[in-house]
Design an enzyme around this catalytic site. Structure first.
Site, PDB file in Angstrom:
ATOM      1  N   ASP A 234       2.845  -1.997  -1.251  1.00  0.00           N
ATOM      2  CA  ASP A 234       3.549  -3.245  -1.539  1.00  0.00           C
ATOM      3  C   ASP A 234       4.912  -2.868  -2.122  1.00  0.00           C
ATOM      4  OD1 ASP A 234       0.960  -5.565  -2.773  1.00  0.00           O
ATOM      5  OD2 ASP A 234       1.595  -4.988  -0.757  1.00  0.00           O
ATOM      6  N   VAL A 235       5.908  -3.710  -1.866  1.00  0.00           N
ATOM      7  CA  VAL A 235       7.254  -3.356  -2.342  1.00  0.00           C
ATOM      8  C   VAL A 235       7.538  -3.869  -3.753  1.00  0.00           C
ATOM      9  CG1 VAL A 235       8.464  -5.388  -1.446  1.00  0.00           C
ATOM     10  CG2 VAL A 235       9.654  -3.194  -1.577  1.00  0.00           C
TER      11      VAL A 235
ATOM     12  N   GLU B 218      -5.977  -8.077   3.022  1.00  0.00           N
ATOM     13  CA  GLU B 218      -6.791  -7.347   2.051  1.00  0.00           C
ATOM     14  C   GLU B 218      -8.278  -7.498   2.370  1.00  0.00           C
ATOM     15  OE1 GLU B 218      -5.760  -6.899  -2.345  1.00  0.00           O
ATOM     16  OE2 GLU B 218      -7.347  -8.408  -2.391  1.00  0.00           O
TER      17      GLU B 218
ATOM     18  N   PHE C 131       7.438  -3.353   3.030  1.00  0.00           N
ATOM     19  CA  PHE C 131       7.905  -4.549   3.724  1.00  0.00           C
ATOM     20  C   PHE C 131       8.751  -5.386   2.768  1.00  0.00           C
ATOM     21  CE2 PHE C 131       5.721  -4.451   7.794  1.00  0.00           C
ATOM     22  CZ  PHE C 131       4.914  -3.343   7.588  1.00  0.00           C
TER      23      PHE C 131
ATOM     24  N   HIS D 289      -8.820  -1.947  -6.631  1.00  0.00           N
ATOM     25  CA  HIS D 289      -8.052  -3.076  -7.120  1.00  0.00           C
ATOM     26  C   HIS D 289      -8.207  -3.162  -8.635  1.00  0.00           C
ATOM     27  CE1 HIS D 289      -6.556  -7.097  -7.715  1.00  0.00           C
ATOM     28  NE2 HIS D 289      -6.320  -7.270  -6.433  1.00  0.00           N
TER      29      HIS D 289
END
Lengths: 316, 340
Positions: free
Chosen positions: B197-198, B289, B107, B219
């Protein structure tokens, strides 16, 4: 001067030992870390291999939490099938097999036992818990035990095509002359499951009793192979077992046409096939033990093992 | 002492000294080699796997465990895909014959388009090399999507979507957008989906070892932390609520994936949970998340990726258990980037 040389040697040795101690400490530090959080910290077996190089778990006591697995699988309303062949004198093993399975095998799941036999009358009536059924499947008996053994692949394959695919989600193909001693549960569920042969798990690969004659379709070359799997236990999703048994059966037929029989009958073919179609889950020898062997310390628990018997007497 | 004995003695003494010196040199050399070898997996781009194998020898005995410093399996028998535990060649053999296509969703809304170039360029070098890959770029600025030269069998598909004024909303609506596009595109075009994630870059091999029915990533900020410190949503009013004493791991919202069917179920469930929360006027503490963590608590992933797959070198350094840094956070100024 003697004392001088000895003093020098002593100093050097002392320096060396200091150096060694520092080195060992540093070596330990480089792999030390804070233990990662796990719901069951004891589930960290370091003494046995727990993962294959193709990321299939190797299931042994201490690597899994039964409660978590049951909570994940029980709500799915699965039916687990078991095939076992009781031909000729082997019908005498059915009672103990079924009784012990009722106690330990897939508790809390729907289970269908399929006993393949040439003598349906000889199959005893064993009381089963609710949600568990027994079907007796008549098959042709053969005079040679090798033939009986090898025909199992074909029988299982045909059975899945005609009935199995409709009746079960997962299927285990087990030997009948065995007994359950401890729980065998959802930790064994997987797409394609194999079990490590108890006789070969501490043995180097070149000693595995693979079929070594290139003429056979079960031929395994030197340096090939991962584990030696036992023919007495295999399974998985019913579609995968169908493909697997079909493949083995074709290979057995090809060998027959060439007038050759593999060293360990269908077990050789099973091993050949598991090299090119690797199992998604591997069961440790806890799930396929031989009671004649002494139990090593790495084996915490024996779940399924052979009944000690006079095998020569039985096979004809 | 006569000279003969003296010579004998000094000769023996010299021999012994040589033996000791050689031993010391060997030990010194070995330990240096050992330390060097441990740090040989450097954070600089490595295009080839460090292991060059002959056929691996696998014996089921003690001390043949490839990594003993980290847990290799979850308690529900999902592998944790640490470096050194898998053989790329075997896995590639398993996957090559299946003609799979891997979809990647990223995104790039508003200013986040600036991260696309580095993401895509590094993905071309390290991500699923040799396989068919579709990059699905969700953006509100299609003209800002850079033209990157791609390897054969790989393409970029730009999907124009609306933006939101709050960055939290942008983050949360990813779930909705992914689940919507499953029916329109993903079910027929790809076999596996990886949702990333970008604002990241690939730094080392990320391949088929990560593929499975449902995949979550640990994480990096919570590795080694105890469960009580996990920042799960703790208010029972929220759909993302996980009570104290429950939960397995803290998963990263910026890296999950699996078979399309499983990712569809996950994103749909998370989106619906967020809608319910919205109607109850509550927003989970870590947005999508938190909901992802709730979902993966109830529907255990079939493979878990260790922090190698998502690391932040600036914040977290380079601890001993990390042999590879496969994906790294790109440093950014949060205030400048968000909400613009």
């Amino acid at each position: 001067m003697r004392w001088r040389s000895m003093l020098l040697a002593a100093i050097t040795l002392t320096l060396l030992s200091i150096f060694l101690v520092i080195w060992m400490l540093t070596w330990n530090w480089s792999v030390h870390y804070l233990p990662y959080y796990l719901p069951c910290p004891e589930a960290l077996r370091k003494d046995v291999l727990t993962l294959t190089p193709w990321l299939a778990p190797i299931v042994s006591e201490g690597t899994f939490n039964s409660e978590l697995l049951n909570n994940a699988y029980r709500p799915l309303n699965l039916t687990i099938g078991v095939t076992a062949f009781a031909v000729g004198k082997y019908t005498r093993f059915v009672r103990r097999f079924l009784e012990s399975a009722e106690e330990f095998f897939m508790q809390g799941f729907q289970v269908n036992y399929y006993i393949f036999t040439d003598d349906p009358e000889a199959i005893p009536h064993v009381p089963l818990r609710p949600g568990r059924n027994l079907s007796v499947i008549p098959i042709q008996g053969f005079s040679h035990w090798e033939e009986i053994s090898m025909r199992r692949m074909e029988s299982i394959n045909k059975f899945i095509a005609s009935r199995g695919h409709r009746e079960v989600d997962y299927l285990y193909c087990l030997d009948i002359d065995m007994v359950f001693w401890n729980p065998w549960g959802a930790e064994t569920l997987g797409d394609l499951v194999a079990a490590i042969h108890p006789g070969y798990f501490t043995v180097p690969r070149w000693q595995f009793p693979y079929e070594r004659r290139p003429l056979s379709t079960a031929f395994v070359a030197d340096g090939e192979g991962d584990f030696y799997y036992g023919g007495a236990v295999f399974g998985g999703r019913v579609e995968r077992v169908y493909e697997f048994t079909g493949g083995c059966h074709m290979a057995i037929l090809a060998d027959k046409a060439n007038g050759i029989m593999a060293a360990w009958q269908e077990e050789s073919h099973l091993n050949r096939r598991f090299i090119s179609h690797k199992p998604s889950k591997v069961l440790s020898p806890e799930y396929l033990w031989d009671d004649r062997k002494p139990q090593p310390p790495s084996l915490k628990l024996i779940r399924f093992s052979t009944l000690d018997k006079d095998s020569m007497n039985l096979k004809n | 002492m006569n000279s003969k004995t003296k010579d004998c003695l000094s000769k023996t003494y010299r021999d012994w000294l040589w033996v000791i010196l050689v031993l010391a040199a060997f030990l010194g050399g070995y330990s240096t080699y050992f330390i060097l070898e441990h740090h040989s997996s450097s954070p600089e781009p490595a295009t080839q796997s460090v292991q060059h194998h002959e056929k691996p020898k696998i014996e089921l005995q003690t001390a043949s465990q490839r990594r003993i410093d980290v847990p290799l399996l979850t308690p529900w028998l999902a592998p944790i895909v640490w470096d050194g535990t898998f053989d790329e060649d075997i896995l590639n053999e398993q996957f090559q014959g299946r003609n799979i296509t891997i979809g990647v969703t990223i995104f790039a809304i508003k200013k986040y388009v600036i991260f696309l170039k580095l993401f895509l360029e590094t993905a071309e070098k390290h991500f699923m090399v040799g396989y068919k890959v579709n990059y699905y770029v969700f953006t509100d600025r299609p003209n800002d999507v850079p033209k990157i030269p791609l390897q054969e069998g790989r393409k970029i598909i730009t999907l124009v979507v609306q933006n939101y004024s709050r960055w939290q909303d942008i983050s949360m609506h990813r779930m909705e957008m992914i689940s919507n596009y499953c029916h329109q595109l993903f079910f027929k075009d790809v076999d596996y989906l990886v949702c990333l994630d970008v604002d990241m870059k690939f730094n080392d091999h990320v391949g088929v070892e990560m593929l499975s029915d449902l995949v979550g990533t640990l994480h990096p900020g919570f590795y080694g932390a105890s469960r009580e410190t996990f920042t799960y949503e703790r208010r029972p009013k929220s759909q993302a609520y996980i009570p104290r004493g429950k939960g397995d791991y803290y998963y990263m919202g910026g890296f999950f994936g699996g078979k399309v069917q499983q990712v569809y179920k996950l994103t749909k469930a998370c989106h619906e949970a967020m809608l319910i929360d919205k109607s109850n006027r509550i927003e989970a503490v870590w947005h999508d998340e938190s909901h992802l963590n709730k979902y993966l608590f109830l529907h255990k992933p079939t493979k878990v990726l260790p922090p190698e797959y998502m690391w932040d070198k600036q914040l977290l350094g380079w601890p001993a258990f990390l042999r590879k840094m496969r994906m790294l956070a790109v440093p950014k100024n949060h205030a400048k980037i968000r909400n613009k």
